[in-house]
Design a protein around this motif. Structure first.
Motif, PDB file in Angstrom:
ATOM      1  N   GLN A  89     -38.923  23.447  78.990  1.00 42.80           N
ATOM      2  CA  GLN A  89     -40.001  24.582  78.858  1.00 42.80           C
ATOM      3  C   GLN A  89     -40.803  24.436  80.192  1.00 42.80           C
ATOM      4  OE1 GLN A  89     -40.457  27.082  76.894  1.00 42.80           O
ATOM      5  NE2 GLN A  89     -42.038  27.932  77.904  1.00 42.80           N
ATOM      6  N   LEU A  90     -41.197  23.314  80.657  1.00 44.47           N
ATOM      7  CA  LEU A  90     -42.072  23.147  81.612  1.00 44.47           C
ATOM      8  C   LEU A  90     -41.176  23.522  83.204  1.00 44.47           C
ATOM      9  CD1 LEU A  90     -43.502  19.691  80.885  1.00 44.47           C
ATOM     10  CD2 LEU A  90     -44.932  21.798  81.245  1.00 44.47           C
ATOM     11  N   ALA A  91     -40.145  23.286  82.844  1.00 42.81           N
ATOM     12  CA  ALA A  91     -39.280  23.585  84.170  1.00 42.81           C
ATOM     13  C   ALA A  91     -39.157  25.195  84.729  1.00 42.81           C
ATOM     14  CB  ALA A  91     -37.794  23.138  84.075  1.00 42.81           C
ATOM     15  N   SER A  92     -39.413  25.767  83.366  1.00 37.67           N
ATOM     16  CA  SER A  92     -39.132  27.340  83.614  1.00 37.67           C
ATOM     17  C   SER A  92     -40.681  27.860  83.487  1.00 37.67           C
ATOM     18  CB  SER A  92     -38.287  27.941  82.438  1.00 37.67           C
ATOM     19  OG  SER A  92     -38.948  27.658  81.241  1.00 37.67           O
ATOM     20  N   THR A  93     -41.725  27.280  83.574  1.00 40.59           N
ATOM     21  CA  THR A  93     -42.805  27.852  83.296  1.00 40.59           C
ATOM     22  C   THR A  93     -43.704  27.973  84.600  1.00 40.59           C
ATOM     23  OG1 THR A  93     -43.352  26.708  81.210  1.00 40.59           O
ATOM     24  CG2 THR A  93     -45.447  27.374  82.343  1.00 40.59           C
ATOM     25  N   ALA A  94     -43.965  29.240  85.067  1.00 37.24           N
ATOM     26  CA  ALA A  94     -44.684  29.397  86.385  1.00 37.24           C
ATOM     27  C   ALA A  94     -46.091  28.279  86.383  1.00 37.24           C
ATOM     28  CB  ALA A  94     -45.111  30.526  86.327  1.00 37.24           C
ATOM     29  N   ARG A  95     -46.426  27.807  87.504  1.00 36.49           N
ATOM     30  CA  ARG A  95     -47.447  26.880  87.787  1.00 36.49           C
ATOM     31  C   ARG A  95     -48.052  27.520  88.667  1.00 36.49           C
ATOM     32  NH1 ARG A  95     -42.971  24.016  88.940  1.00 36.49           N
ATOM     33  NH2 ARG A  95     -43.644  23.537  91.173  1.00 36.49           N
ATOM     34  N   PRO A  96     -49.709  27.143  88.765  1.00 39.91           N
ATOM     35  CA  PRO A  96     -50.355  27.463  89.564  1.00 39.91           C
ATOM     36  C   PRO A  96     -49.977  26.616  91.114  1.00 39.91           C
ATOM     37  CG  PRO A  96     -51.747  26.888  87.569  1.00 39.91           C
ATOM     38  CD  PRO A  96     -50.109  26.517  87.579  1.00 39.91           C
ATOM     39  N   LYS A 110     -60.516  41.934  68.471  1.00 35.83           N
ATOM     40  CA  LYS A 110     -59.009  41.657  68.797  1.00 35.83           C
ATOM     41  C   LYS A 110     -58.809  39.856  68.610  1.00 35.83           C
ATOM     42  CE  LYS A 110     -55.567  41.378  72.609  1.00 35.83           C
ATOM     43  NZ  LYS A 110     -55.246  41.628  73.779  1.00 35.83           N
ATOM     44  N   PRO A 111     -57.624  39.771  67.590  1.00 43.80           N
ATOM     45  CA  PRO A 111     -57.566  38.199  67.256  1.00 43.80           C
ATOM     46  C   PRO A 111     -56.892  37.251  68.406  1.00 43.80           C
ATOM     47  CG  PRO A 111     -55.625  39.625  66.507  1.00 43.80           C
ATOM     48  CD  PRO A 111     -56.434  40.632  67.125  1.00 43.80           C
ATOM     49  N   PRO A 112     -57.389  36.050  68.448  1.00 42.86           N
ATOM     50  CA  PRO A 112     -57.066  35.333  69.372  1.00 42.86           C
ATOM     51  C   PRO A 112     -55.280  35.070  69.616  1.00 42.86           C
ATOM     52  CG  PRO A 112     -58.724  34.206  68.201  1.00 42.86           C
ATOM     53  CD  PRO A 112     -57.917  35.134  67.402  1.00 42.86           C
ATOM     54  N   PRO A 113     -54.694  34.836  70.595  1.00 39.64           N
ATOM     55  CA  PRO A 113     -53.398  34.857  70.701  1.00 39.64           C
ATOM     56  C   PRO A 113     -52.583  33.742  69.569  1.00 39.64           C
ATOM     57  CG  PRO A 113     -54.175  34.471  72.844  1.00 39.64           C
ATOM     58  CD  PRO A 113     -55.168  34.565  72.020  1.00 39.64           C
ATOM     59  N   VAL A 114     -51.531  33.852  69.230  1.00 47.67           N
ATOM     60  CA  VAL A 114     -50.951  33.000  67.927  1.00 47.67           C
ATOM     61  C   VAL A 114     -50.956  31.701  68.406  1.00 47.67           C
ATOM     62  CG1 VAL A 114     -48.671  33.386  68.825  1.00 47.67           C
ATOM     63  CG2 VAL A 114     -48.864  32.783  66.599  1.00 47.67           C
ATOM     64  N   GLY A 115     -50.799  31.354  69.510  1.00 43.83           N
ATOM     65  CA  GLY A 115     -50.730  29.755  69.965  1.00 43.83           C
ATOM     66  C   GLY A 115     -52.154  29.167  69.925  1.00 43.83           C
ATOM     67  N   GLN A 116     -53.200  29.948  70.221  1.00 42.70           N
ATOM     68  CA  GLN A 116     -54.501  29.632  70.231  1.00 42.70           C
ATOM     69  C   GLN A 116     -55.016  29.436  68.656  1.00 42.70           C
ATOM     70  OE1 GLN A 116     -56.895  29.094  72.625  1.00 42.70           O
ATOM     71  NE2 GLN A 116     -58.134  28.100  71.176  1.00 42.70           N
ATOM     72  N   ARG A 117     -54.453  30.245  67.766  1.00 45.60           N
ATOM     73  CA  ARG A 117     -54.744  30.142  66.466  1.00 45.60           C
ATOM     74  C   ARG A 117     -53.853  29.122  65.695  1.00 45.60           C
ATOM     75  NH1 ARG A 117     -52.237  34.465  64.469  1.00 45.60           N
ATOM     76  NH2 ARG A 117     -52.022  35.704  66.102  1.00 45.60           N
ATOM     77  N   LEU A 118     -52.731  28.806  66.171  1.00 46.81           N
ATOM     78  CA  LEU A 118     -52.154  27.574  65.502  1.00 46.81           C
ATOM     79  C   LEU A 118     -52.715  26.240  66.250  1.00 46.81           C
ATOM     80  CD1 LEU A 118     -48.446  29.136  65.930  1.00 46.81           C
ATOM     81  CD2 LEU A 118     -49.718  28.925  63.795  1.00 46.81           C
ATOM     82  N   ASP A 153     -52.479  25.358  77.827  1.00 49.48           N
ATOM     83  CA  ASP A 153     -51.656  26.625  77.702  1.00 49.48           C
ATOM     84  C   ASP A 153     -50.324  26.494  77.850  1.00 49.48           C
ATOM     85  OD1 ASP A 153     -54.103  27.964  78.122  1.00 49.48           O
ATOM     86  OD2 ASP A 153     -54.189  28.463  80.334  1.00 49.48           O
ATOM     87  N   VAL A 154     -49.707  25.499  78.236  1.00 48.16           N
ATOM     88  CA  VAL A 154     -48.154  25.359  78.411  1.00 48.16           C
ATOM     89  C   VAL A 154     -47.919  24.904  76.978  1.00 48.16           C
ATOM     90  CG1 VAL A 154     -46.342  23.778  79.129  1.00 48.16           C
ATOM     91  CG2 VAL A 154     -48.041  24.557  80.728  1.00 48.16           C
ATOM     92  N   ILE A 155     -48.514  23.934  76.153  1.00 54.55           N
ATOM     93  CA  ILE A 155     -48.425  23.605  75.141  1.00 54.55           C
ATOM     94  C   ILE A 155     -48.398  24.845  73.951  1.00 54.55           C
ATOM     95  CG2 ILE A 155     -49.058  22.052  73.293  1.00 54.55           C
ATOM     96  CD1 ILE A 155     -49.912  19.957  75.283  1.00 54.55           C
ATOM     97  N   ARG A 156     -49.243  25.347  74.301  1.00 53.51           N
ATOM     98  CA  ARG A 156     -49.390  26.515  73.322  1.00 53.51           C
ATOM     99  C   ARG A 156     -48.338  27.457  73.410  1.00 53.51           C
ATOM    100  NH1 ARG A 156     -55.498  26.100  74.174  1.00 53.51           N
ATOM    101  NH2 ARG A 156     -56.333  25.313  72.353  1.00 53.51           N
ATOM    102  N   LYS A 157     -48.020  27.884  74.668  1.00 53.63           N
ATOM    103  CA  LYS A 157     -46.790  28.795  75.143  1.00 53.63           C
ATOM    104  C   LYS A 157     -45.360  28.268  74.497  1.00 53.63           C
ATOM    105  CE  LYS A 157     -44.514  31.104  78.690  1.00 53.63           C
ATOM    106  NZ  LYS A 157     -44.623  31.374  80.559  1.00 53.63           N
ATOM    107  N   THR A 158     -45.238  26.987  74.736  1.00 53.87           N
ATOM    108  CA  THR A 158     -44.047  26.386  74.189  1.00 53.87           C
ATOM    109  C   THR A 158     -43.793  26.354  72.585  1.00 53.87           C
ATOM    110  OG1 THR A 158     -44.075  24.494  75.941  1.00 53.87           O
ATOM    111  CG2 THR A 158     -42.736  24.178  73.940  1.00 53.87           C
ATOM    112  N   VAL A 159     -44.983  26.138  72.033  1.00 57.92           N
ATOM    113  CA  VAL A 159     -44.996  26.436  70.514  1.00 57.92           C
ATOM    114  C   VAL A 159     -44.598  27.866  70.186  1.00 57.92           C
ATOM    115  CG1 VAL A 159     -46.240  26.430  68.490  1.00 57.92           C
ATOM    116  CG2 VAL A 159     -46.472  24.418  70.058  1.00 57.92           C
TER     117      VAL A 159
END
Length: 247
Positions: free
Chosen positions: A25-32, A186-194, A224-230
């Motif tokens: 997942q990290l290899a395909s994630t855009a980085r700053p 507006k509810p938080p994103p699902v990654g933030q809720r989990l 952010d990466v961890i939440r996006k991965t989940v």
């Protein structure tokens, strides 16, 4: 019904497979632009097991049956499945199939797991990558609260696992959450809720020289990466399948 887990049974083999999933997942994630490649180097499950409550037992949903029958079945394999069905098709697709069973669990986990990552801080002035400083990050714990579905196919020796978004009206959960009557909220994103809390420690520099600790911008990126991965790997209609070999 409360479920007790033998947490110490989680071994290095599973840890290694999870490290591979995270690195993919990290290899395909855009980085700053100021962060170099990120790699997970180790994962420890910790000693604190989640609180697990069984809330429903049902027939398996069709979505879990539509995987690839040509998967290898030597020993076992941990396979990522990406849902590709548009929302309007969810309802007919995940009609239950009598036979194989599916368990729904409520899970609350104040975890003391530890994930170690390495990356670098890039100084892009006066030229790109003018300077690079090593960074070591350690996820020292997190809080997870959510519902998980575990489906078992005995004949094909498969176990399917996904996280359910309780606010998704099309998801296969027994008790969907009613949206708030406040249409402006507006509810938080699902990654933030989990994963409402992820605790990270960071160090920039070399251990034998000056070290800068707890850099907020880098830590926020990893959260952010961890939440996006989940969300992209496990939240329905995405799921993972454990393919078990012959006994």
């Amino acid at each position: 019904m409360s479920i007790d887990l033998d947490w110490c049974k989680l071994d290095a083999s599973l840890s290694s497979k999870l490290v591979s999933i995270l690195n993919r997942q990290l290899a395909s994630t855009a980085r700053p632009s100021f962060i170099g490649p990120v790699e997970v180097t180790s994962l420890e499950f910790g000693s604190t097991s989640p609180d697990v409550e069984l809330v429903d037992l049902a027939d398996i949903y069709r979505d879990f049956m539509e995987d690839d029958d040509d998967d290898e079945e030597e020993d076992f394999e941990w396979v990522s499945r990406r849902g590709a069905h548009p929302p309007e098709l969810y309802a007919p697709l995940h009609a239950p199939i009598p036979g194989p069973s599916m368990l729904h669990f409520n899970i609350s986990w104040h975890s003391d797991l530890r994930i170690t990552l390495t990356t670098s801080l890039l100084i892009n002035y006066p030229s790109p990558m003018f300077m690079s400083l090593p960074i070591k990050l350690s996820v020292t714990g997190l809080i997870f609260t959510g519902q998980v579905a575990v489906a078992y196919e005995g004949e094909r020796r498969r176990v399917h696992l996904c996280v359910l978004d309780e606010m998704d009206p099309y998801g296969p959960h027994p008790h969907p959450k009613t949206p708030s009557p406040d249409i402006d909220a507006k509810p938080p994103p699902v990654g933030q809720r989990l994963l409402p809390s992820i605790f990270i420690e960071s160090e920039i520099g070399q251990a034998d020289k000056h070290v800068l600790k707890n850099v907020t911008r880098v830590e926020r990126f990893i959260q952010d990466v961890i939440r996006k991965t989940v969300e992209e790997e496990l939240v329905f209609p995405n799921f993972h399948t454990l393919i078990m070999g012959d006994p």
